[in-house]
Write a protein that holds these residues in place. Structure first.
Motif, short mmCIF file in Angstrom:
data_model
loop_
_atom_site.label_atom_id
_atom_site.label_comp_id
_atom_site.label_asym_id
_atom_site.label_seq_id
_atom_site.Cartn_x
_atom_site.Cartn_y
_atom_site.Cartn_z
N ARG A 19 14.98 -4.68 -20.20
CA ARG A 19 14.53 -3.28 -20.21
C ARG A 19 13.13 -3.17 -19.61
NH1 ARG A 19 18.48 -0.62 -22.63
NH2 ARG A 19 17.40 1.30 -22.12
N ARG A 76 21.23 -1.37 -31.22
CA ARG A 76 20.29 -2.39 -30.72
C ARG A 76 18.86 -2.00 -31.12
NH1 ARG A 76 21.33 -0.21 -24.70
NH2 ARG A 76 19.76 1.42 -24.73
N ARG A 116 30.99 0.11 -27.11
CA ARG A 116 29.77 0.22 -26.33
C ARG A 116 28.75 1.12 -27.04
NH1 ARG A 116 29.53 2.29 -20.33
NH2 ARG A 116 31.62 1.44 -20.27
N ARG A 151 23.79 -1.42 -14.49
CA ARG A 151 25.07 -1.93 -13.97
C ARG A 151 24.84 -2.88 -12.79
NH1 ARG A 151 29.88 1.47 -14.78
NH2 ARG A 151 29.48 2.78 -16.58
N SER A 161 19.95 6.00 -14.28
CA SER A 161 19.39 4.73 -14.78
C SER A 161 20.50 3.76 -15.18
CB SER A 161 18.45 4.98 -15.95
OG SER A 161 19.13 5.57 -17.03
N ARG A 166 19.91 6.67 -21.38
CA ARG A 166 20.01 6.55 -22.83
C ARG A 166 18.65 6.74 -23.48
NH1 ARG A 166 24.21 5.74 -20.67
NH2 ARG A 166 26.05 4.65 -21.42
N ASP A 167 17.60 6.36 -22.74
CA ASP A 167 16.26 6.37 -23.33
C ASP A 167 15.26 7.05 -22.41
OD1 ASP A 167 16.33 4.50 -21.31
OD2 ASP A 167 15.07 3.05 -22.34
O1 DC Z 1 25.55 5.36 -18.26
P1 DC Z 1 26.27 4.10 -17.87
O2 DC Z 1 27.64 4.02 -18.45
O3 DC Z 1 26.25 3.88 -16.40
O4 DC Z 1 25.40 2.90 -18.52
C1 DC Z 1 25.87 1.57 -18.53
C2 DC Z 1 25.20 0.79 -19.66
O5 DC Z 1 23.81 0.65 -19.38
C3 DC Z 1 25.29 1.43 -21.04
O6 DC Z 1 26.22 0.80 -21.87
C4 DC Z 1 23.95 1.25 -21.66
C5 DC Z 1 23.04 0.83 -20.56
N1 DC Z 1 21.97 1.80 -20.29
C6 DC Z 1 20.85 1.69 -21.07
O7 DC Z 1 20.78 0.86 -21.96
N2 DC Z 1 19.77 2.51 -20.81
C7 DC Z 1 19.85 3.44 -19.86
N3 DC Z 1 18.79 4.25 -19.65
C8 DC Z 1 21.01 3.59 -19.09
C9 DC Z 1 22.06 2.74 -19.34
#
Ligand code: DC
Length: 228
Positions: free
Chosen positions: A112, A190, A183, A42, A37, A133-134
């Motif tokens: 989102r 947030r 980051r 990105r 995700s 992340r979620d």
């Molecule tokens: O895992 P990554 O480093 O490729 O993710 C890049 C950015 O995307 C990270 O700083 C937060 C965001 N992200 C997010 O908010 N929710 C997700 N499910 C995946 C990534």
């Protein structure tokens, strides 16, 4: 009764070993699909940036999401190839600077929301391994197994440095560590889908663990949850 396609959610901050775990899971569970995700965030950030859209203009960024033609081309040993609107974006999407752009747009609710269905569309039989992340809190709250990974920022920066140099991308430790802390802070504080474990997540701290030790812990979870 409709059959629910199982999802394994693997969440946590960057550089924690989610890639290692999800690639290993994809081998352990033949045929299962994978969702990276973070790559979607990105790609959307990079696409907006390249079109000169202000990344703070969340509705404008979100409006781009449905039109992008995104393809993940076959899993390789390492990361998947990423094609956007017919062009190979693999290298550009993986850059640290793109991760920072992604983190900026990821804080906005309209962004989102725009990516929510695109992520759910990856849920296909026989199952999905979702990395983010979620995944366990928002996108797939009904995941059969939720793993939340963590590790110290210093160790994550060191791992990231190794991964980047293996790909021929130059970086140095101190700014990388700082970048990771900044980051994390943005992602955890947030209000829209902050980075945090789901109540029913299995916590996995990988600080000081070898890759073998990490995957053997995940293997035990698969057995406990009767997924193998
Ligand atoms: O895992 P990554 O480093 O490729 O993710 C890049 C950015 O995307 C990270 O700083 C937060 C965001 N992200 C997010 O908010 N929710 C997700 N499910 C995946 C990534």
């Amino acid at each position: 009764m409709p059959v629910t396609i199982p999802v394994i959610a693997v969440d946590g901050p960057s550089g924690v070993g989610k890639g290692l775990v999800t690639r290993w899971l994809a081998q352990r569970l033949p045929g299962w699909h994978r969702l990276d995700s973070g790559a979607l965030y990105r790609i959307l950030a990079l696409a907006a940036h390249r079109r000169g859209i202000d990344l703070h203009d969340a509705p404008a960024v979100a409006a781009l999401a449905p039109a992008l033609d995104i393809r993940f081309a076959g899993t390789t040993e390492d990361d998947e190839g990423i094609w956007v609107d017919g062009q190979d974006w693999t290298h550009d999407v993986r850059r640290e600077s793109t991760g920072a752009l992604a983190s900026m747009i990821a804080a906005a609710l309209p962004v989102r929301a725009a990516l929510l269905q695109r992520q759910r569309d990856f849920r296909q039989a026989p199952g999905l391994i979702a990395d983010g992340r979620d995944m366990g809190t928002v996108v797939f709250p009904d995941a059969v197994l939720k793993v939340f990974m963590d590790a110290s920022p210093q160790e994550r920066a060191e791992r990231r440095l190794k991964q980047l140099s293996a790909k021929g991308i130059q970086a140095t430790l101190a700014p990388l560590c700082e970048e990771i802390r900044a980051r994390d802070e943005r992602d955890r504080s947030r209000s829209a889908s902050p980075l945090k474990p789901a109540d029913d997540a299995e916590l996995l701290d990988t600080t000081g663990l070898s890759p073998e030790a990490v995957v053997s812990k995940v293997d035990l979870l698969l057995q406990r949850y009767r997924l193998v």
